[in-house]
Design a protein around this motif. Structure first.
Motif, PDB file in Angstrom:
ATOM      1  N   ASP A  33       0.827  -1.206   0.000  1.00 46.04           N
ATOM      2  CA  ASP A  33       0.000   0.000   0.000  1.00 46.04           C
ATOM      3  C   ASP A  33       0.861   1.256   0.000  1.00 46.04           C
ATOM      4  N   LYS A  34       0.383   2.273  -0.696  1.00 43.19           N
ATOM      5  CA  LYS A  34       1.083   3.554  -0.729  1.00 43.19           C
ATOM      6  C   LYS A  34       0.075   4.683  -0.856  1.00 43.19           C
ATOM      7  N   ASP A  35       0.521   5.882  -0.513  1.00 45.92           N
ATOM      8  CA  ASP A  35      -0.359   7.042  -0.604  1.00 45.92           C
ATOM      9  C   ASP A  35      -0.825   7.224  -2.044  1.00 45.92           C
ATOM     10  N   GLY A  36      -2.136   7.447  -2.191  1.00 40.73           N
ATOM     11  CA  GLY A  36      -2.678   7.707  -3.517  1.00 40.73           C
ATOM     12  C   GLY A  36      -3.151   6.490  -4.270  1.00 40.73           C
ATOM     13  N   GLY A  37      -2.955   5.284  -3.739  1.00 39.55           N
ATOM     14  CA  GLY A  37      -3.409   4.084  -4.425  1.00 39.55           C
ATOM     15  C   GLY A  37      -2.489   3.665  -5.549  1.00 39.55           C
ATOM     16  N   ASN A  38      -2.985   2.771  -6.408  1.00 36.33           N
ATOM     17  CA  ASN A  38      -2.158   2.156  -7.456  1.00 36.33           C
ATOM     18  C   ASN A  38      -2.472   2.645  -8.866  1.00 36.33           C
ATOM     19  N   VAL A  39      -3.353   3.621  -8.987  1.00 39.23           N
ATOM     20  CA  VAL A  39      -3.694   4.171 -10.306  1.00 39.23           C
ATOM     21  C   VAL A  39      -3.418   5.677 -10.286  1.00 39.23           C
ATOM     22  N   ASP A  40      -2.710   6.160 -11.286  1.00 40.22           N
ATOM     23  CA  ASP A  40      -2.387   7.587 -11.349  1.00 40.22           C
ATOM     24  C   ASP A  40      -3.638   8.406 -11.618  1.00 40.22           C
ATOM     25  N   THR A  41      -3.792   9.498 -10.872  1.00 36.95           N
ATOM     26  CA  THR A  41      -4.882  10.441 -11.101  1.00 36.95           C
ATOM     27  C   THR A  41      -4.297  11.838 -11.274  1.00 36.95           C
ATOM     28  N   ILE A  42      -5.031  12.693 -11.942  1.00 41.15           N
ATOM     29  CA  ILE A  42      -4.559  14.058 -12.196  1.00 41.15           C
ATOM     30  C   ILE A  42      -4.344  14.803 -10.882  1.00 41.15           C
ATOM     31  N   HIS A  43      -5.261  14.618  -9.945  1.00 44.74           N
ATOM     32  CA  HIS A  43      -5.135  15.282  -8.645  1.00 44.74           C
ATOM     33  C   HIS A  43      -3.840  14.896  -7.947  1.00 44.74           C
ATOM     34  N   ASN A  44      -3.499  13.615  -7.988  1.00 36.92           N
ATOM     35  CA  ASN A  44      -2.309  13.146  -7.275  1.00 36.92           C
ATOM     36  C   ASN A  44      -1.006  13.563  -7.950  1.00 36.92           C
ATOM     37  N   VAL A  45      -0.934  13.420  -9.263  1.00 36.76           N
ATOM     38  CA  VAL A  45       0.332  13.739  -9.938  1.00 36.76           C
ATOM     39  C   VAL A  45       0.655  15.223  -9.819  1.00 36.76           C
ATOM     40  N   LYS A 230      -6.194   4.525 -21.814  1.00 34.36           N
ATOM     41  CA  LYS A 230      -5.059   4.435 -20.890  1.00 34.36           C
ATOM     42  C   LYS A 230      -5.551   4.308 -19.451  1.00 34.36           C
ATOM     43  N   PHE A 231      -6.463   5.187 -19.046  1.00 36.44           N
ATOM     44  CA  PHE A 231      -7.003   5.144 -17.687  1.00 36.44           C
ATOM     45  C   PHE A 231      -7.845   3.896 -17.478  1.00 36.44           C
ATOM     46  N   ALA A 232      -8.658   3.546 -18.478  1.00 36.70           N
ATOM     47  CA  ALA A 232      -9.521   2.361 -18.371  1.00 36.70           C
ATOM     48  C   ALA A 232      -8.686   1.098 -18.186  1.00 36.70           C
ATOM     49  N   LYS A 233      -7.591   0.981 -18.934  1.00 38.56           N
ATOM     50  CA  LYS A 233      -6.722  -0.190 -18.806  1.00 38.56           C
ATOM     51  C   LYS A 233      -6.072  -0.240 -17.429  1.00 38.56           C
ATOM     52  N   ASN A 234      -5.602   0.924 -16.957  1.00 39.29           N
ATOM     53  CA  ASN A 234      -4.927   0.955 -15.657  1.00 39.29           C
ATOM     54  C   ASN A 234      -5.866   0.580 -14.514  1.00 39.29           C
ATOM     55  N   ILE A 235      -7.063   1.155 -14.512  1.00 41.48           N
ATOM     56  CA  ILE A 235      -7.990   0.886 -13.403  1.00 41.48           C
ATOM     57  C   ILE A 235      -8.495  -0.555 -13.458  1.00 41.48           C
ATOM     58  N   THR A 236      -8.698  -1.087 -14.675  1.00 41.52           N
ATOM     59  CA  THR A 236      -9.138  -2.478 -14.820  1.00 41.52           C
ATOM     60  C   THR A 236      -8.039  -3.438 -14.382  1.00 41.52           C
ATOM     61  N   LYS A 237      -6.822  -3.155 -14.803  1.00 43.10           N
ATOM     62  CA  LYS A 237      -5.688  -4.016 -14.447  1.00 43.10           C
ATOM     63  C   LYS A 237      -5.480  -4.049 -12.940  1.00 43.10           C
ATOM     64  N   SER A 319     -12.800  -2.328  -3.774  1.00 44.38           N
ATOM     65  CA  SER A 319     -11.944  -1.438  -2.981  1.00 44.38           C
ATOM     66  C   SER A 319     -10.950  -0.710  -3.867  1.00 44.38           C
ATOM     67  N   SER A 320     -10.419  -1.401  -4.883  1.00 39.99           N
ATOM     68  CA  SER A 320      -9.471  -0.766  -5.802  1.00 39.99           C
ATOM     69  C   SER A 320     -10.150   0.340  -6.599  1.00 39.99           C
ATOM     70  N   VAL A 321     -11.348   0.053  -7.114  1.00 42.53           N
ATOM     71  CA  VAL A 321     -12.079   1.052  -7.904  1.00 42.53           C
ATOM     72  C   VAL A 321     -12.456   2.251  -7.036  1.00 42.53           C
ATOM     73  N   SER A 322     -12.972   1.983  -5.828  1.00 37.68           N
ATOM     74  CA  SER A 322     -13.384   3.087  -4.950  1.00 37.68           C
ATOM     75  C   SER A 322     -12.184   3.916  -4.516  1.00 37.68           C
ATOM     76  N   THR A 323     -11.043   3.274  -4.290  1.00 42.22           N
ATOM     77  CA  THR A 323      -9.827   4.015  -3.933  1.00 42.22           C
ATOM     78  C   THR A 323      -9.416   4.954  -5.058  1.00 42.22           C
ATOM     79  N   THR A 324      -9.482   4.460  -6.289  1.00 45.92           N
ATOM     80  CA  THR A 324      -9.134   5.298  -7.443  1.00 45.92           C
ATOM     81  C   THR A 324     -10.097   6.462  -7.587  1.00 45.92           C
ATOM     82  N   VAL A 325     -11.384   6.201  -7.421  1.00 47.92           N
ATOM     83  CA  VAL A 325     -12.389   7.272  -7.538  1.00 47.92           C
ATOM     84  C   VAL A 325     -12.148   8.346  -6.482  1.00 47.92           C
ATOM     85  N   ILE A 326     -11.861   7.931  -5.258  1.00 43.90           N
ATOM     86  CA  ILE A 326     -11.589   8.897  -4.190  1.00 43.90           C
ATOM     87  C   ILE A 326     -10.369   9.740  -4.530  1.00 43.90           C
ATOM     88  N   ASN A 327      -9.339   9.090  -5.114  1.00 43.79           N
ATOM     89  CA  ASN A 327      -8.100   9.816  -5.428  1.00 43.79           C
ATOM     90  C   ASN A 327      -8.243  10.756  -6.616  1.00 43.79           C
TER      91      ASN A 327
END
Length: 523
Positions: A33-45, A230-237, A319-327
């Motif tokens: 686990d790390k801050d921001g989850g495992n999928v890059d988001t515009i807010h985080n970068v 790109k985002f769809a592949k990352n969040i699905t993976k 949990s992965s999808v919801s984490t990405t949405v929150i981020n």
């Protein structure tokens, strides 16, 4: 209403072992686990938090800002030409002051969001959008007087407004000093004109223009990135990986817990059996019997393990999808990522129970079972928070292990506390009884026979222990030991040991043939 009796020590042991094997054991091995989850988001970068090294390297290799590229873009040139024509007609306005340009006034075409800021925007790089196209969009271009533009340069609007606010008093003083002079040189007249142009900037209007341009700018970036393949592949993976890891963690954790439960029961028995009279064959048979019991125990619960894998896998995906949405909106800490994973794992079980109700529980009992599941999720979340705090304090050797144990202990105690209250709390009992009234007659009848069956099971177990005092597993092991020896002498030693251990009184004197004959004749 029937109240379930809770064996606190047994339940606490099982809860702690399962938590150690899953949430606080395999979880740390399978999940990083790390801050921001495992999928890059515009807010985080934009905050410098990257989920992948690939995107971070792409940003680092974006190249240096080239002002010429941005100011020689086709849209910039076209807008400038159009503005020149409107200016000559006397209909061009300064967006930052609201004043109209005179024919001889010098104007500049300004990037509301500076071209350099757009070039260095991590969100733009993540969305793979060409900076020159974004900077020279009509929503980001406006005409302003040359003096304000040169003062602004490549600053952000926020920085420029702050600078003007800090220097406004000084600028106004300089204007007053120049106006008080009886005669101004040509240079002083130009300086006065420049200062008056800068002072005429409407800061509130500038802020409003900037907010509008940024809203449009961010909308373009968000739309381009979040609907991209790109985002769809990352969040699905990442959702699939998280689901598989979560399911694997739960299934392996439960299997390891069952292995430990069997070993905990078998080891004392094996030790006592081989302590006084040890043979290789007997010891190997004991081990084989234990491994066989473990296999049968696992095989018996295979369906349970499979369902745990499936439910946990679904929880991991959600949990992965919801984490990405929150981020997308705010950055989650790594402890929150783990808490979301644990909570979703329990929520899936609760939702499944509510919608399918496989045991046909009446409404009151159904709500109670859902409450237990949710309570277990809350307990694990509390354990995660305790583990996070203790991990920062326990920096000495074996500190991480101590933190994990304390966390599981907290999880176990809270779980049992919630379970006990839901089962035996006076208020809870009244609530369950009230809700059960809404069940139909067939459900009530089924529930009645279920309670009767539970009571009968308890009575039969007590009767079994009182009247027979037989341990079938020990009896099986004793039989294996007898069959493993090769001569009567060893067999007699085993029988003698068992007689002493169980304090059996023989009807004849051991080692006396006459006593044995006398007893046989009396039969």
């Amino acid at each position: 209403m029937y109240k379930a009796e809770i064996d606190w020590s047994h339940e606490l042991h099982e809860t702690v072992v399962k938590s150690l094997a899953t949430s606080f054991g395999l979880d740390f091995l399978l999940f990083k686990d790390k801050d921001g989850g495992n999928v890059d988001t515009i807010h985080n970068v934009r905050k410098g938090i990257y989920a992948t090294e690939k995107e971070k390297e792409q940003y680092d290799n974006r190249g240096k800002y080239d002002s010429h590229k941005y100011h020689s873009h086709r849209d910039y040139i076209a807008t400038n030409k159009q503005g020149k024509m409107v200016h000559q007609q006397g209909e061009l306005y300064d967006e930052y002051t609201g004043n109209s340009f005179h024919v001889n006034d010098k104007k500049n075409l300004d990037h509301i969001i500076s071209a350099k800021e757009i070039h260095d925007d991590a969100g733009r790089v993540l969305a793979d959008i060409i900076g020159e196209d974004l900077a020279n969009n009509e929503s980001n271009l406006c005409f302003i007087n040359e003096n304000i533009n040169k003062k602004k340069q490549d600053k952000s609007m926020e920085q420029f407004i702050l600078e003007l606010q800090n220097k406004r008093t000084k600028i106004q003083q300089e204007i007053a000093e120049l106006k008080n002079k009886s005669h101004l040189t040509e240079q002083e007249q130009k300086e006065l004109k420049k200062l008056e142009n800068i002072d005429s900037a409407n800061l509130a209007k500038m802020k409003e223009i900037d907010e509008k341009a940024r809203a449009n700018y961010n909308q373009k970036i968000n739309r381009e990135y979040y609907i991209s393949s790109k985002f769809a592949k990352n969040i699905t993976k990442q959702a699939a990986i998280s689901g598989f890891k979560m399911g694997t963690r739960q299934m392996l954790g439960l299997i390891l817990a069952e292995v430990w439960f069997e070993l905990k029961e078998s080891i004392p028995t094996i030790y006592e059996r081989n302590r006084q009279y040890f043979t290789i064959n007997g010891f190997i048979n004991d081990l084989m019997s234990t491994f066989n019991n473990i296999w049968h125990r696992i095989k018996k619960k295979f369906h349970t393990f499979f369902m745990a894998f499936k439910d946990s896998a679904i929880g991991g995906v959600l949990s992965s999808v919801s984490t990405t949405v929150i981020n997308i909106f705010l950055t989650t800490q790594k402890q929150i990522v783990k808490m979301l994973r644990e909570i979703w794992g329990n929520l899936v079980q609760a939702i499944k129970l509510i919608f399918f109700n496989p045991q046909s529980l009446p409404l009151g009992q159904l709500i109670k079972e859902v409450g237990k599941i949710v309570g277990a999720g809350i307990a694990v979340s509390c354990g995660v928070m305790v583990n996070s705090m203790l991990s920062q304090v326990c920096v000495f050797p074996f500190g991480a292990e101590i933190a994990a144990f304390c966390s599981t202990l907290v999880t176990g105690v809270i779980t049992l506390g919630v379970t006990y209250y839901l089962e035996n709390g006076e208020i809870c009992q009244k609530i369950w009884a009230f809700l059960d009234k809404f069940s139909d007659n067939s459900t009530k009848r089924l529930n009645f026979y279920r309670e009767v069956n539970e009571k009968l099971d308890c009575y039969l177990l007590e009767l079994y222990q009182l009247e027979f005092n037989i341990d079938t597993e020990q009896l099986e092991l004793f039989s294996l030991r007898l069959s493993s020896v090769n001569n009567e002498l060893e067999r007699s030693f085993i029988l003698e040991e068992e007689i002493k251990e169980r304090n059996i009184k023989l009807p004849y004197e051991k080692g006396n043939p006459d006593s044995v004959k006398s007893w046989l004749n009396s039969l």
